[in-house]
Design a protein around this motif. Structure first.
Motif, PDB file in Angstrom:
ATOM      1  N   HIS A 131      39.727  69.377  18.681  1.00 30.51           N
ATOM      2  CA  HIS A 131      40.963  68.588  18.783  1.00 30.51           C
ATOM      3  C   HIS A 131      40.790  67.379  19.698  1.00 30.51           C
ATOM      4  O   HIS A 131      41.551  66.415  19.594  1.00 30.51           O
ATOM      5  CB  HIS A 131      42.107  69.461  19.286  1.00 30.51           C
ATOM      6  N   ASN A 135      43.044  65.170  15.956  1.00 31.96           N
ATOM      7  CA  ASN A 135      44.263  65.965  15.924  1.00 31.96           C
ATOM      8  C   ASN A 135      45.366  65.086  15.330  1.00 31.96           C
ATOM      9  O   ASN A 135      45.131  63.898  15.055  1.00 31.96           O
ATOM     10  CB  ASN A 135      44.626  66.481  17.321  1.00 31.96           C
ATOM     11  N   TRP A 157      47.660  70.882  21.175  1.00 31.25           N
ATOM     12  CA  TRP A 157      47.508  71.512  19.859  1.00 31.25           C
ATOM     13  C   TRP A 157      46.761  72.838  19.952  1.00 31.25           C
ATOM     14  O   TRP A 157      47.044  73.771  19.196  1.00 31.25           O
ATOM     15  CB  TRP A 157      46.804  70.560  18.894  1.00 31.25           C
TER      16      TRP A 157
END
Length: 558
Positions: A131, A135, A157
């Protein structure tokens, strides 16, 4: 209107003699047939299996992404309601005189153990690194991948997938199982959690179908975990010098490596399951806890401490602020580059995780129920969500944070980023320790392999015992050796067959499919719990018993 006592009897027919003595034959045989067909099909027709599974995966992602997203959001909302509902602070998971078996420290420690299993060792490093590069914020042009400005987005996330949403699903399943088993003295099986909705009709075919769905979801959910673990276990064995034959030219586990690893893992777990929950299980659990704390302390002291602290506390703040939007947002492919990328990212990450947690819920939920008798509903919900979520955040911030910091400023030069998912933790510790001493680096790799093996063994062992409990209509007594051996072999065969057919993506697809019907069962669990707690509050106010001990209700539903 008169308020009746709750249903406290559920007569699930089990065999009185023969090979299936003590087991609900309809559940046990049907679930075995389904899993056997899956394995035989994958082995006998690998190309067809791969094609069909991929087709199902595309269909589910196209048509059920919204369902999975909203279902998981509903679990969070229901848990918030249960946490603030006055009745949930009074009602116990058990009888009025029941006291918690474990201290709060031990209770939190065991939930911590459930939260940092095999997935943690793979994804605590791999997911933040992923991420960090890409992302939804990067896709939408709000941040630049692989830069310092994207670090907190990576954690926002990551925390979404391993935080409150995941543990809310476990809490719902655990509370539903524990509430009706220990408060109503109903069988410790999935169908019992739906008695407020369906009453005695669960004694027949409807109840059998629900338990079969739970068994299949559990096998596929644990298979997903074992699939990640096998890949990482093979990577670790290769790192410590067991042999180059364990991996192929691409650096991933070879077929021989997969079969060797599964032979070791499933052989040990089946022997463990045959011994029940005796000294062997406790010994393995103690090793898990000790090595886990040692590894986490290593990252805290010798890793990127201040980087990890920022990722933990600021990342948690960003996560909490963004949580409402993140759990309700569904991205649909719309033919645009950004829209299609967002939809693909959500399907590959969030929808996959939501299906994984739903499939894993019977496994973790039953464990949480077993250790929580005597606690109030509110205490259970808050404890089962917050404590393990925070421990997941700690692992991600210090293990993954160290990896990101080493790539950003520590001169790793892509050594960690370029490693396979399961190999990232080994690549990172080797980068940190090899310049000091090759021997120390090797010893650390050995310790991680041992920790991984103990987690794999205890996870597979527990899954076999839980499947047997469901097949035995909630009775933890029958431990027939042939059935334990069958499920040990079957679980290993599912992992091996799907890994060889299509790698981890094949297991992922099978798990997403298997989780879909159980997600409906879990929605019904939410409704059942809310109804039961509301009705039990009314019973208490009217002086009517809401626990086992009074004559059983005869009405078909509450």
């Amino acid at each position: 209107m008169a308020i009746n006592p709750p249903l406290t009897e559920l007569d699930i027919k089990t065999a009185d003699e023969g090979f299936y003595k003590g087991f609900a034959k309809n559940v046990a045989i049907t679930s075995k047939v389904i899993i056997t067909i899956l394995v035989v099909w994958a082995v006998a027709f690998p190309e067809q299996a791969g094609t069909v599974l991929n087709g199902f995966n595309k269909f589910i992602l196209a048509n059920f992404a919204t369902w999975y997203t909203w279902v998981m959001a509903a679990f969070v909302i229901v848990c918030i309601v249960l946490a603030i509902w006055p009745a949930s602070g009074r009602l116990k998971i058990g009888l009025a005189e029941d006291k918690p078996e474990f201290s709060r420290f031990s209770w939190f420690s065991m939930m911590f153990g459930a939260g940092i299993g095999v997935g943690m060792l793979t994804w605590a490093v791999a997911e933040p690194v992923y991420h960090f590069a890409n992302n939804p914020d990067v896709i939408k042009g709000l941040a630049e991948g692989s830069t310092e400005g994207n670090v907190l987005n990576a954690y926002k996330w990551s925390y979404l997938h391993w935080g409150f949403s995941a543990w809310s699903s476990y809490a719902i399943c655990g509370l539903a199982l524990g509430y009706f088993a220990f408060r109503r003295n109903l069988p410790l099986t999935v169908r019992s959690s739906l008695t407020p909705l369906f009453g005695r009709s669960l004694e027949g075919g409807l109840g059998h179908v629900i338990d079969i769905v739970a068994v299949v979801a559990t096998i596929l959910g644990v298979a997903q975990t074992l699939g990640f673990g096998v890949e990482q276990f093979v990577a670790g064995l290769a790192r410590i010098g067991i042999g180059d034959w364990l991996v192929n030219d691409e650096g991933s586990a070879s077929t021989v490596g997969i079969l060797f690893a599964l032979l070791v893992i499933m052989g040990a777990s089946t022997l463990s399951a045959l011994s029940g929950v005796g000294k062997g299980i406790k010994w393995l659990s103690n090793i898990n806890m000790g090595l886990s704390f040692f590894l986490l302390a290593f990252f805290f002291i010798f890793g990127s401490t201040f980087f990890g602290l920022k990722a933990l506390f600021v990342g948690m703040f960003d996560y909490l602020i963004a949580l409402p939007a993140m759990i309700f947002t569904v991205w649909k492919a719309d033919g645009t580059e950004v829209g299609d990328a967002l939809s693909g990212w959500q399907g590959g990450w969030t929808v996959f995780y939501w299906a994984w947690w739903v499939a894993f819920a019977p496994f973790v939920g039953l464990f949480l129920a077993r250790i929580s008798r005597g606690r109030t509903v509110r205490e259970f919900v808050i404890g089962a969500i917050i404590a393990p979520s925070i421990m997941c955040f700690v692992w991600f911030s210090f293990a993954g944070g160290t990896a990101i910091d080493l790539e950003l400023t520590g001169g790793a030069g892509g050594v960690i980023n370029s490693a396979a998912d399961g190999d990232k933790i080994f690549a990172m510790t080797n980068f940190m320790l090899a310049p000091i001493s090759e021997m120390i680096s090797w010893i650390m790799a050995v310790l991680i392999v041992i920790l991984l093996l103990t987690y794999l063994v205890t996870s597979a062992d527990s899954a076999v015992l839980i499947v047997n409990t469901i097949n035995a209509a909630g009775d933890e007594g029958p431990k027939a050796r042939p059935h334990i051996i069958f499920w040990g072999v079957a679980l290993g065969a599912v992992v091996a067959a799907l890994l060889i057919v299509g790698g981890l993506s094949a297991i992922q697809t099978a798990m997403v499919i298997g989780a879909l019907p159980f997600s409906l069962v879990m929605v019904l669990m939410c409704l059942s719990l809310l109804k039961a707690i509301y009705r039990d509050g009314q019973r208490e106010a009217a002086g009517v018993s809401s626990t086992a001990g009074e004559p059983a209700a005869t009405n078909p539903a509450e």
